[in-house]
Design an enzyme around this catalytic site. Structure first.
Site, mmCIF file in Angstrom:
data_model
loop_
_atom_site.group_PDB
_atom_site.id
_atom_site.type_symbol
_atom_site.label_atom_id
_atom_site.label_comp_id
_atom_site.label_asym_id
_atom_site.label_seq_id
_atom_site.Cartn_x
_atom_site.Cartn_y
_atom_site.Cartn_z
ATOM 1 N N HIS A 175 0.657 -1.020 0.311
ATOM 2 C CA HIS A 175 0.035 -0.071 0.067
ATOM 3 C C HIS A 175 1.067 1.194 -0.086
ATOM 4 O O HIS A 175 2.123 1.217 0.190
ATOM 5 C CB HIS A 175 -1.133 -0.056 1.267
ATOM 6 C CG HIS A 175 -0.467 0.303 2.536
ATOM 7 N ND1 HIS A 175 -1.060 0.452 3.677
ATOM 8 C CD2 HIS A 175 0.888 0.142 2.897
ATOM 9 C CE1 HIS A 175 -0.301 0.703 4.712
ATOM 10 N NE2 HIS A 175 1.079 0.286 4.231
ATOM 11 N N CYS B 195 6.022 5.775 4.602
ATOM 12 C CA CYS B 195 5.075 5.092 4.006
ATOM 13 C C CYS B 195 4.197 5.700 2.771
ATOM 14 O O CYS B 195 3.279 5.167 2.021
ATOM 15 C CB CYS B 195 4.144 4.997 5.318
ATOM 16 S SG CYS B 195 4.716 4.130 6.488
ATOM 17 N N HIS C 156 4.741 0.141 -0.329
ATOM 18 C CA HIS C 156 5.540 -0.677 0.395
ATOM 19 C C HIS C 156 4.793 -1.786 0.945
ATOM 20 O O HIS C 156 3.386 -1.788 0.895
ATOM 21 C CB HIS C 156 6.297 0.150 1.764
ATOM 22 C CG HIS C 156 5.347 0.675 2.466
ATOM 23 N ND1 HIS C 156 4.530 1.888 2.237
ATOM 24 C CD2 HIS C 156 4.924 0.010 3.895
ATOM 25 C CE1 HIS C 156 3.796 1.932 3.378
ATOM 26 N NE2 HIS C 156 3.936 1.079 4.228
ATOM 27 N N HIS D 40 3.592 -5.069 3.671
ATOM 28 C CA HIS D 40 3.249 -5.778 5.177
ATOM 29 C C HIS D 40 2.815 -7.127 4.996
ATOM 30 O O HIS D 40 2.232 -7.646 4.009
ATOM 31 C CB HIS D 40 2.371 -4.926 6.092
ATOM 32 C CG HIS D 40 2.756 -3.445 6.157
ATOM 33 N ND1 HIS D 40 3.902 -3.030 7.195
ATOM 34 C CD2 HIS D 40 2.477 -2.370 5.680
ATOM 35 C CE1 HIS D 40 4.016 -1.799 7.097
ATOM 36 N NE2 HIS D 40 2.911 -1.406 6.210
ATOM 37 N N ASP E 39 -4.752 -10.552 -0.261
ATOM 38 C CA ASP E 39 -3.443 -11.242 -0.373
ATOM 39 C C ASP E 39 -3.094 -10.987 -1.841
ATOM 40 O O ASP E 39 -3.415 -11.175 -2.733
ATOM 41 C CB ASP E 39 -3.598 -12.791 -0.039
ATOM 42 C CG ASP E 39 -2.253 -13.303 0.004
ATOM 43 O OD1 ASP E 39 -1.562 -12.589 0.885
ATOM 44 O OD2 ASP E 39 -2.035 -14.539 -0.311
ATOM 45 N N HIS E 40 -1.394 -10.685 -1.466
ATOM 46 C CA HIS E 40 -0.566 -10.271 -2.607
ATOM 47 C C HIS E 40 -1.089 -9.261 -3.778
ATOM 48 O O HIS E 40 -1.086 -9.202 -4.860
ATOM 49 C CB HIS E 40 -0.100 -11.218 -3.356
ATOM 50 C CG HIS E 40 0.805 -12.265 -2.518
ATOM 51 N ND1 HIS E 40 0.411 -13.132 -1.716
ATOM 52 C CD2 HIS E 40 2.123 -12.407 -2.586
ATOM 53 C CE1 HIS E 40 1.554 -13.553 -1.257
ATOM 54 N NE2 HIS E 40 2.565 -13.240 -1.741
ATOM 55 N N GLU F 14 -0.089 -4.886 11.681
ATOM 56 C CA GLU F 14 0.768 -4.479 10.536
ATOM 57 C C GLU F 14 2.205 -4.705 10.574
ATOM 58 O O GLU F 14 2.903 -5.316 9.526
ATOM 59 C CB GLU F 14 0.402 -2.802 10.526
ATOM 60 C CG GLU F 14 1.198 -2.192 9.078
ATOM 61 C CD GLU F 14 0.871 -0.969 8.754
ATOM 62 O OE1 GLU F 14 0.238 -0.488 7.949
ATOM 63 O OE2 GLU F 14 1.284 -0.175 9.737
#
Length: 136
Positions: A16, A35, A41, A43, A81-82, A126
């Site tokens: 994100h 960020c 980037h 998580h 996811d991904h 996170e």
């Protein structure tokens, strides 16, 4: 009968960028720092769903944990996811994907699928040291 809480933990990996399009690049950098990287980037998120309710005298369950796992997989993991949350999901096209906003979105996705007789709380990690809960 007293209530019991059950917990299910799942995880997903997502990228994100924290950014407010109403602000200048300078203000975004000042507020969000690293960020705000234009390339985003990532998580490794951990999501914990807590359900509280009465134990069913027939099954001995508060809630079927396989059913809960399948629900989290279908409503959250498969959706996020991904993915780049900003670019690949409808939920964050116009909502800054902060941990605070992500946990609220997850709550709303699951709340509609879980009977209101269960109290529900979502905890989202996170990082190991940064996590949020909803409702507070």
């Amino acid at each position: 009968m007293s209530k019991v809480s059950v917990y299910r933990k799942e995880h997903f990996n997502a990228a994100h960028r924290l950014y407010n399009p109403e602000w200048s690049d300078e203000k975004n950098d000042a507020v969000f720092g690293k960020c705000n990287n234009p390339n985003g980037h990532g998580h490794n998120y951990e999501v914990i769903v807590k359900l509280t309710g009465e134990v069913d005298p027939e099954t001995g369950y508060v809630y079927d944990m396989k059913k809960l796992s399948d629900l989290i997989q279908g409503q959250v993991v498969e959706r996020f996811d991904h993915k780049n949350l900003n670019l690949d999901t409808e939920e964050f096209k116009h909502l800054n994907p902060t941990a605070e906003n992500i946990v609220k979105v997850i709550y709303d996705l699951l709340r509609d699928k879980i009977d209101e007789k269960y109290e529900m709380k979502i905890t989202l990690y996170e990082t190991e040291r940064n996590f949020v809960e909803y409702p507070a």
